[in-house]
Motif scaffolding. Structure first.
Motif, short mmCIF file in Angstrom:
data_model
loop_
_atom_site.label_atom_id
_atom_site.label_comp_id
_atom_site.label_asym_id
_atom_site.label_seq_id
_atom_site.Cartn_x
_atom_site.Cartn_y
_atom_site.Cartn_z
N PRO A 38 0.83 -1.21 0.00
CA PRO A 38 0.00 0.00 0.00
C PRO A 38 0.86 1.26 0.00
O PRO A 38 1.89 1.32 0.66
N VAL A 39 0.42 2.25 -0.77
CA VAL A 39 1.10 3.54 -0.84
C VAL A 39 0.25 4.59 -0.14
O VAL A 39 0.74 5.43 0.60
N SER A 40 -1.06 4.55 -0.38
CA SER A 40 -2.01 5.44 0.29
C SER A 40 -3.29 4.65 0.49
O SER A 40 -3.35 3.45 0.17
N TRP A 41 -4.34 5.30 0.98
CA TRP A 41 -5.58 4.57 1.23
C TRP A 41 -6.28 4.15 -0.05
O TRP A 41 -7.15 3.30 -0.03
N GLN A 42 -5.83 4.69 -1.20
CA GLN A 42 -6.48 4.30 -2.45
C GLN A 42 -5.52 3.85 -3.54
O GLN A 42 -5.91 3.73 -4.69
N GLU A 43 -4.26 3.56 -3.17
CA GLU A 43 -3.29 3.11 -4.17
C GLU A 43 -2.35 2.04 -3.59
O GLU A 43 -1.99 2.10 -2.43
N MET A 44 -1.98 1.10 -4.47
CA MET A 44 -0.97 0.10 -4.12
C MET A 44 0.07 0.09 -5.24
O MET A 44 -0.25 0.38 -6.38
#
Length: 185
Positions: free
Chosen positions: A160-166
């Motif tokens: 995970p990079v942010s709550w909406q991206e991996m």
């Protein structure tokens, strides 16, 4: 004694002093006390044991883990395999449905299921209610709920990079997901 979960065959650390009686879920081999069940060793008087946890069907507010089996523009279908931390026996999975309005708490009208989940993703969710006769309604509308494990198109486990991206560690490519906040952060 620590409250760490042990796996079958794993040695159980014992306190100094007399060796306690061995109860259910524990055995001794070659002078080493080991677990025969998954669980937390507990003392009951002078006996140490691991209690068997029985699987149970999901109820409202149960935390479940499941893998995405089908996607449509309005919902993602899960095969629920773990209920409240207890794995279900093979072949006894339950079906869960994440509707588009249950993906996140804000901007519900802008949610696109294809940008939140992909087939094979492992998702942590919360059971809202019993849905129709065949499935449970599940939500991911909390920070700690969402995709916890995903595989990229290149076949690597994504991070995970942010709550909406991996991100794929092999290619560096970013893919959209509704990520669960990692535990301990």
């Amino acid at each position: 004694m620590s409250s760490d979960t042990v796996l079958p065959g794993q040695p159980i650390p014992l306190p100094r002093g007399p060796v306690p009686q061995l109860g259910g879920g524990i055995y001794s081999r070659d002078g080493v006390v080991r677990a025969s069940l998954v669980g937390v060793p507990q003392y009951s008087g002078s006996t140490i044991e691991i209690k068997r946890t029985r699987p149970h069907p999901p109820t409202p507010n149960s935390v479940v883990l499941g893998s995405v089996t089908r996607l449509s523009p309005l919902q993602a279908v899960l095969s629920i395999t773990v209920v409240d931390g207890v794995p279900l026996p093979a072949g006894e999975e339950f079906t869960g449905v994440i509707r588009v309005q249950d993906v996140r708490a804000t901007e519900k009208d802008k949610v696109k299921i294809a940008d939140c989940f992909r087939g094979g993703d492992v998702v942590r969710g919360l059971v809202l209610s019993l849905g129709d006769a065949r499935s449970y309604y599940v939500t991911t509308a909390r920070n700690d709920l969402g995709v916890i494990f995903a595989t990229s198109e290149a076949g690597a486990t994504m991070e995970p990079v942010s709550w909406q991206e991996m991100r794929c560690p092999k290619t560096g490519k970013i893919e959209k997901r509704k990520c669960a906040k990692p535990e301990g952060i």
